[in-house]
Write an enzyme that holds these catalytic residues in place. Structure first.
Site, short mmCIF file in Angstrom:
data_model
loop_
_atom_site.label_atom_id
_atom_site.label_comp_id
_atom_site.label_asym_id
_atom_site.label_seq_id
_atom_site.Cartn_x
_atom_site.Cartn_y
_atom_site.Cartn_z
N ASP A 12 0.98 -0.89 0.33
CA ASP A 12 0.10 -0.55 -0.10
C ASP A 12 0.35 1.73 0.19
O ASP A 12 0.32 2.04 0.67
CB ASP A 12 -0.58 0.16 1.37
CG ASP A 12 -2.13 -1.28 1.15
OD1 ASP A 12 -1.99 -2.05 0.38
OD2 ASP A 12 -2.94 -1.19 2.18
N LYS A 110 -7.21 -4.96 -3.43
CA LYS A 110 -7.88 -5.51 -2.29
C LYS A 110 -8.73 -4.08 -1.69
O LYS A 110 -8.15 -3.02 -1.75
CB LYS A 110 -7.24 -5.01 -0.88
CG LYS A 110 -5.47 -5.33 -0.26
CD LYS A 110 -4.62 -5.46 0.88
CE LYS A 110 -3.90 -4.55 1.04
NZ LYS A 110 -4.59 -3.40 2.05
N CYS A 155 -1.93 -2.70 7.56
CA CYS A 155 -1.82 -3.65 6.25
C CYS A 155 -0.87 -4.73 6.74
O CYS A 155 -0.37 -5.28 5.69
CB CYS A 155 -2.31 -3.00 4.97
SG CYS A 155 -3.86 -2.51 5.58
C1 VGL Z 1 -4.28 0.16 5.27
C2 VGL Z 1 -6.26 1.91 7.46
C3 VGL Z 1 -7.37 1.51 6.16
C4 VGL Z 1 -2.69 0.61 5.89
C5 VGL Z 1 -5.41 0.47 5.08
O1 VGL Z 1 -2.42 0.22 4.82
O2 VGL Z 1 -2.81 -0.09 6.43
N1 VGL Z 1 -4.78 1.72 6.58
N2 VGL Z 1 -6.99 0.91 4.99
#
Ligand code: VGL
Ligand code: ZN
Length: 202
Positions: A12, A110, A155
């Site tokens: 991410d 995702k 994540c």
């Molecule tokens: C994430 C919160 C919401 C992350 C993704 O990538 O850690 N955290 N969505």
């Protein structure tokens, strides 16, 4: 170059998790350069991308009266309600412009189902619905993962815990991650990862 049984999983590394983004992680952009450098060492490179529809149930704005960073209960358990982030096709959902995406063979998205969040690169937050990454890695003969990216305590940690549960060897390079650290979530995530046999290295 490491053997092809080892994969680098970049979690991410998107604009919304970097300074100026909708769910900015402090210093999030500081991991771009070390991750680009690491890629040169790995024959197998996978990027993940948080990829939510605008009506996603993890967004506080989709729950009347709910404050961002409050916690609610979903069918699958507790769920933090986040500021809207990584909306499909938005600039915030794009990879950080400095990230080297060419070395990656696979991009896994995702969190695209409105009713369920997906922190982990392997399973959604019900811990049952697969993303398909396990099958991809298995069919490529990967046995060991190095995880980097954002955020350490969500994540990255959820992905590391699922990977360990699946029997993969897991290392997290902490200097190439940054945390949200919501109410002690970083310390808890580190304890859980260690307890699961995840190697945390500097
Ligand atoms: C994430 C919160 C919401 C992350 C993704 O990538 O850690 N955290 N969505
Ligand atoms: Zn998200």
């Amino acid at each position: 170059m490491r053997p092809a049984t080892e994969a680098l999983i970049v979690i991410d590394l998107q604009n919304d998790f970097c300074p100026g983004g909708a769910l900015a992680v402090a210093g999030g952009d500081g991991v771009v350069a070390p991750i680009n450098a690491l890629m040169a060492d790995f024959a197998v490179v996978v990027l993940t991308q948080d990829w939510h529809p605008a009506d996603h149930a993890s967004f506080a704005a989709n729950h009347a009266g709910a404050a961002p960073f409050s916690v609610t209960t979903m069918a699958y358990g507790p769920q933090v309600l986040w500021p809207a982030h990584c909306v499909q096709g938005s600039a915030g959902a794009a990879f950080h412009p400095g990230l080297a995406t060419d070395p990656a063979q696979m991009v896994i998205r995702k969190g695209f189902r409105a009713a369920i969040d997906s922190y982990s690169a392997f399973f959604e937050n019900d811990h049952a619905t697969p993303t398909g990454l396990e099958g991809y890695l298995k069919t490529r003969g990967v046995t060991d993962l190095t995880l980097v990216g954002l955020a350490t305590d969500f994540c990255v940690a959820y992905s590391a815990l699922d990977a360990a549960r699946l029997g993969l060897g897991v290392t997290v390079i902490e200097s190439a991650t940054r945390a949200i650290d919501l109410d002690g979530s970083l310390a808890l995530a580190r304890d859980r990862m260690r307890a699961a046999g995840v190697r945390l290295v500097a």
